[in-house]
Design an enzyme around this catalytic site. Structure first.
Site, PDB file in Angstrom:
ATOM      1  N   SER A   1      27.542  55.421 123.108  1.00 20.93           N
ATOM      2  CA  SER A   1      28.443  56.537 122.844  1.00 20.93           C
ATOM      3  C   SER A   1      29.652  56.073 122.031  1.00 20.93           C
ATOM      4  O   SER A   1      30.240  55.030 122.309  1.00 20.93           O
ATOM      5  CB  SER A   1      28.912  57.132 124.171  1.00 20.93           C
ATOM      6  OG  SER A   1      29.817  58.174 123.927  1.00 20.93           O
TER       7      SER A   1
ATOM      8  N   LYS B   1      28.619  60.707 120.802  1.00 18.34           N
ATOM      9  CA  LYS B   1      30.030  60.416 121.060  1.00 18.34           C
ATOM     10  C   LYS B   1      30.552  61.389 122.117  1.00 18.34           C
ATOM     11  O   LYS B   1      30.270  62.584 122.051  1.00 18.34           O
ATOM     12  CB  LYS B   1      30.833  60.564 119.759  1.00 18.34           C
ATOM     13  CG  LYS B   1      32.327  60.289 119.955  1.00 18.34           C
ATOM     14  CD  LYS B   1      33.054  60.225 118.617  1.00 18.34           C
ATOM     15  CE  LYS B   1      34.558  60.139 118.826  1.00 18.34           C
ATOM     16  NZ  LYS B   1      34.989  58.896 119.489  1.00 18.34           N
TER      17      LYS B   1
ATOM     18  N   ASN C   1      39.440  49.445 119.489  1.00 20.14           N
ATOM     19  CA  ASN C   1      39.537  50.774 118.913  1.00 20.14           C
ATOM     20  C   ASN C   1      40.448  51.623 119.767  1.00 20.14           C
ATOM     21  O   ASN C   1      40.554  51.439 120.972  1.00 20.14           O
ATOM     22  CB  ASN C   1      38.156  51.424 118.800  1.00 20.14           C
ATOM     23  CG  ASN C   1      37.767  52.150 120.062  1.00 20.14           C
ATOM     24  OD1 ASN C   1      38.221  53.266 120.301  1.00 20.14           O
ATOM     25  ND2 ASN C   1      36.954  51.527 120.884  1.00 20.14           N
ATOM     26  N   SER C   2      41.122  52.515 119.071  1.00 18.24           N
ATOM     27  CA  SER C   2      42.041  53.421 119.740  1.00 18.24           C
ATOM     28  C   SER C   2      41.852  54.806 119.139  1.00 18.24           C
ATOM     29  O   SER C   2      42.746  55.386 118.552  1.00 18.24           O
ATOM     30  CB  SER C   2      43.462  52.897 119.538  1.00 18.24           C
ATOM     31  OG  SER C   2      44.414  53.860 119.827  1.00 18.24           O
ATOM     32  N   ILE C   3      40.611  55.302 119.235  1.00 16.78           N
ATOM     33  CA  ILE C   3      40.264  56.581 118.601  1.00 16.78           C
ATOM     34  C   ILE C   3      40.891  57.734 119.386  1.00 16.78           C
ATOM     35  O   ILE C   3      41.479  58.642 118.797  1.00 16.78           O
ATOM     36  CB  ILE C   3      38.732  56.782 118.539  1.00 16.78           C
ATOM     37  CG1 ILE C   3      38.017  55.555 117.981  1.00 16.78           C
ATOM     38  CG2 ILE C   3      38.380  58.048 117.746  1.00 16.78           C
ATOM     39  CD1 ILE C   3      38.379  55.160 116.594  1.00 16.78           C
TER      40      ILE C   3
ATOM     41  N   CYS D   1      36.800  56.072 129.582  1.00 23.29           N
ATOM     42  CA  CYS D   1      37.423  55.835 128.280  1.00 23.29           C
ATOM     43  C   CYS D   1      38.835  55.286 128.495  1.00 23.29           C
ATOM     44  O   CYS D   1      39.648  55.913 129.178  1.00 23.29           O
ATOM     45  CB  CYS D   1      37.506  57.111 127.454  1.00 23.29           C
ATOM     46  SG  CYS D   1      38.315  56.809 125.867  1.00 23.29           S
TER      47      CYS D   1
ATOM     48  N   ILE E   1      28.698  48.474 130.165  1.00 25.69           N
ATOM     49  CA  ILE E   1      30.057  48.835 130.513  1.00 25.69           C
ATOM     50  C   ILE E   1      30.724  49.592 129.358  1.00 25.69           C
ATOM     51  O   ILE E   1      30.257  49.517 128.232  1.00 25.69           O
ATOM     52  CB  ILE E   1      30.936  47.560 130.779  1.00 25.69           C
ATOM     53  CG1 ILE E   1      30.896  46.636 129.571  1.00 25.69           C
ATOM     54  CG2 ILE E   1      30.534  46.885 132.058  1.00 25.69           C
ATOM     55  CD1 ILE E   1      31.796  45.394 129.661  1.00 25.69           C
ATOM     56  N   ASN E   2      31.825  50.256 129.657  1.00 30.26           N
ATOM     57  CA  ASN E   2      32.712  50.764 128.622  1.00 30.26           C
ATOM     58  C   ASN E   2      33.564  49.590 128.111  1.00 30.26           C
ATOM     59  O   ASN E   2      33.419  48.458 128.583  1.00 30.26           O
ATOM     60  CB  ASN E   2      33.592  51.889 129.181  1.00 30.26           C
ATOM     61  CG  ASN E   2      33.991  52.902 128.112  1.00 30.26           C
ATOM     62  OD1 ASN E   2      34.321  52.521 126.989  1.00 30.26           O
ATOM     63  ND2 ASN E   2      33.967  54.177 128.436  1.00 30.26           N
TER      64      ASN E   2
ATOM     65  N   GLY F   1      26.132  49.222 120.412  1.00 36.75           N
ATOM     66  CA  GLY F   1      27.362  49.925 120.044  1.00 36.75           C
ATOM     67  C   GLY F   1      28.000  49.373 118.796  1.00 36.75           C
ATOM     68  O   GLY F   1      27.614  49.690 117.672  1.00 36.75           O
TER      69      GLY F   1
END
Lengths: 310, 284
Positions: free
Chosen positions: A22, A46, A70-72, A131, A194-195, A269
């Site tokens: 994702s 996503k 990342n900081s989307i 997230c 994992i995330n 990913g």
């Protein structure tokens, strides 16, 4: 002789063990120009939220040694537009689609789930409770057994009983097994592990955080040993609980380690950012590696790293 | 439709502050238009640098004596670009191209002004050739900090009707910025369309000057990207859509070429409060 590539995540049967992760494949369309996305296990879209969301200011990305931050901030069009455009396209394309959902609160998770209820294109739902790019750390539901379970319960109540549910877990916890047990009890059919890990980079000139969101999620090969440890621990505690393993997988050998640790399937990913055909390449490499080891099927490899353990 | 090609580096030459790289490989030039970009893998398959580097395409040719070729201009800024410019001829490098939306060309012959800053001149000769082939008149301004950071001056000068250089230090041409030279050039060339490629502050000044004269500008932006193909959502900037609504759009797939009057230049690096899906309070 080719090996049997089929695998399953609880009620979800997959033709092959490699999916996208994702947030690293959008809704599949962009990757379809590089490989046939119907030939991998599936696309995990996503994370989608109830409303359209702009995400965070730039810079949203910083490359780190063997990784990236990342900081989307969950930018997306909102669930209605997603269903109308992206999901419709995936359905028409005949892709096994796992829809990742993210809510600002427990109620939103329920509403997202009910919007996807009985949609023919949805093979499974991944519940993103982890997230790291949210302003309120209290909303990282996966950091607490009760809130993690509450989200899964509300999603379970809002979908049909046969809908496979995966809860995506954060490694930024003291005991990930405890969280996995709580989501299982709440009705999850498996876990995505994992995330990203919460991280930071400081700019050498300004001596301030590089990312617009200050902190970001760390992904890529740098986190692979952490991810693998999480998969191993959860499988050791709950051998029959399906795991979708992910975290820094870059080639077939990396993927094989996750399957051996106990993952029934894996997601690719960040590797997709560096190589847009990575999911297909890694699937081919993995199946070849499994065959080279003398196994006849993917399922024969799941959890073999635990052999001989008590 | 982009192609992923294991390309052979067939030429690597230092040009001023930059390196001019030529890659050859099947399909590498297919569908390339001026303004498209390429994403290049750096390091081997175990490289700690896991992301591609994006470069505006300098030239592309489908049929040459060396097969299909693609040319890039690389400034060695960091470890990835330094690795790339250190590669020897013969190296096999993974290239994805063409990416993004190219410059839109006028349907009827027009007076076009091309403005570039630093290595932003990389796609401009290619663009000028296409415009001239359509009967356009092409005027060009190249600017840079100093002489060594100009690229492709001779070719540009050869093609342009009117040509001017500006440098910040006055080492060559007029001392100052491209925006200093623009008003006179626009008057002399009776400019009807402006094309620009370079650093964001330069693009903003070009877009502003164009808007003041009611001229459409097309600006190729440079944003930091992780994937270049539209899946990562890192390279976004606030752009006003045809419906008047501002969205955070991807410079890789919605750009890199944007109409200068549609980009909210002052708010790059922020999420404007009226942007679609902007946070109501506390941020995302």
């Amino acid at each position: 002789m080719a090996i049997d590539s089929a695998t399953s995540l609880a009620k979800l049967n997959l033709i092959a063990p490699v999916l996208t992760a994702s947030g690293c494949a959008a809704a599949g369309k962009e990757l379809d120009q590089f490989f046939d996305i119907t030939k991998i296990g599936g696309i995990v879209t996503k994370s989608i939220m109830l409303e359209a969301r702009s995400g965070r200011p730039t810079p949203r990305m910083a490359e780190t040694p063997s990784g990236m931050l990342n900081s989307i901030g969950l930018q997306g069009p909102g669930i209605d537009s997603f269903i109308e455009k992206d999901l419709a396209w995936l359905h028409e394309r005949g892709v096994t689609t796992i829809v990742s959902i993210a809510g600002n609160n427990i109620e939103e998770f329920g509403r997202l789930a009910s919007k996807l209820r009985d949609h023919p294109a949805v093979a499974a739902i991944e519940i993103n409770i982890s997230c790291p790019n949210v302003a309120n750390r209290g909303l990282v539901f996966a950091c607490n057994t009760e809130s993690a379970a509450d989200v899964v319960s509300v999603v379970r109540r809002n979908v049909s009983p046969g809908m496979p549910l995966l809860a995506k877990l954060s490694p930024d916890v003291t005991d990930i097994v405890e969280i996995a047990q709580s989501v299982k009890a709440a009705g999850a059919d498996g876990v995505s592990v994992i995330n990203t890990l919460l991280g930071m980079v400081i700019d050498q000139k300004t001596l301030r955080p590089v990312l617009g969101g200050r902190t970001g999620g760390l992904s890529g090969p740098a986190i692979r040993p952490v991810a693998l440890r999480c998969v191993f621990q959860i499988h050791a505690a709950m051998p029959s609980f399906p795991i979708l393993g992910m975290g820094g997988i870059r080639n077939g050998k990396d993927a094989l380690e996750f399957i051996a640790a106990g993952a029934s399937a894996i997601s690719v990913g960040t590797a997709t950012f560096g190589d847009p055909s990575a999911p297909m390449r890694i699937q081919n490499e993995l199946l070849q590696d499994i065959e080279n080891h003398g196994f006849e099927s993917v399922s024969d490899v799941i959890g073999v790293a635990h052999k001989g353990d008590n | 439709m982009a192609n992923q090609v294991k390309a052979r580096l067939i030429s690597n030459k230092k040009v001023g502050s930059y390196h001019h790289l030529i890659f050859a490989g099947d399909g590498i030039a297919t569908g390339v238009r001026p303004g498209h970009f390429a994403a290049v893998a750096v390091g081997d398959e175990n490289s700690p640098m896991i992301l591609r580097r994006a470069f505006s395409i300098h030239k592309a040719a489908e049929i040459t004596s060396r097969g299909s070729t693609l040319e890039l201009i690389v400034a060695a800024h960091g470890p990835g670009t330094s690795w790339l410019v250190a590669q020897q001829e013969g190296a096999i490098i993974d290239v994805v191209a063409p990416l993004g939306k190219p410059f839109a060309l006028p349907k009827t012959p027009a007076n076009c002004l091309l403005v570039a800053g630093g290595y932003g001149s990389a796609p401009m000769v290619y663009l000028a050739q296409e415009l001239i082939a359509r009967g356009c008149k092409v005027d060009i301004i190249f600017g840079a900090g100093t002489e060594s950071k100009l690229f492709d001056v001779l070719e540009a000068k050869r093609l342009a009707r009117y040509f001017e250089i500006t440098t910040d230090d006055g080492s060559v041409g007029t001392e100052g910025r491209v925006s200093t030279a623009m008003p006179a050039m626009m008057a002399k060339g009776e400019t009807e369309a402006i094309y620009a490629c370079g650093p964001m502050p330069m693009l903003q000044s070009v877009a502003d000057l164009a808007s003041k004269s009611n001229i459409i500008s097309q600006c190729a932006v440079e944003e930091s990207m992780a994937c270049g193909i539209g899946v990562c959502m890192t390279c976004v900037l606030p752009v006003i859509g045809d419906d008047g609504i501002t969205r955070m759009v991807r410079s890789c797939t919605d750009g890199p070429v944007f109409r200068g009057d549609k980009v909210r230049w002052d708010e790059i690096g922020t999420v404007p409060a009226d942007c679609l899906g902007a946070p109501k309070s506390g941020g995302h």
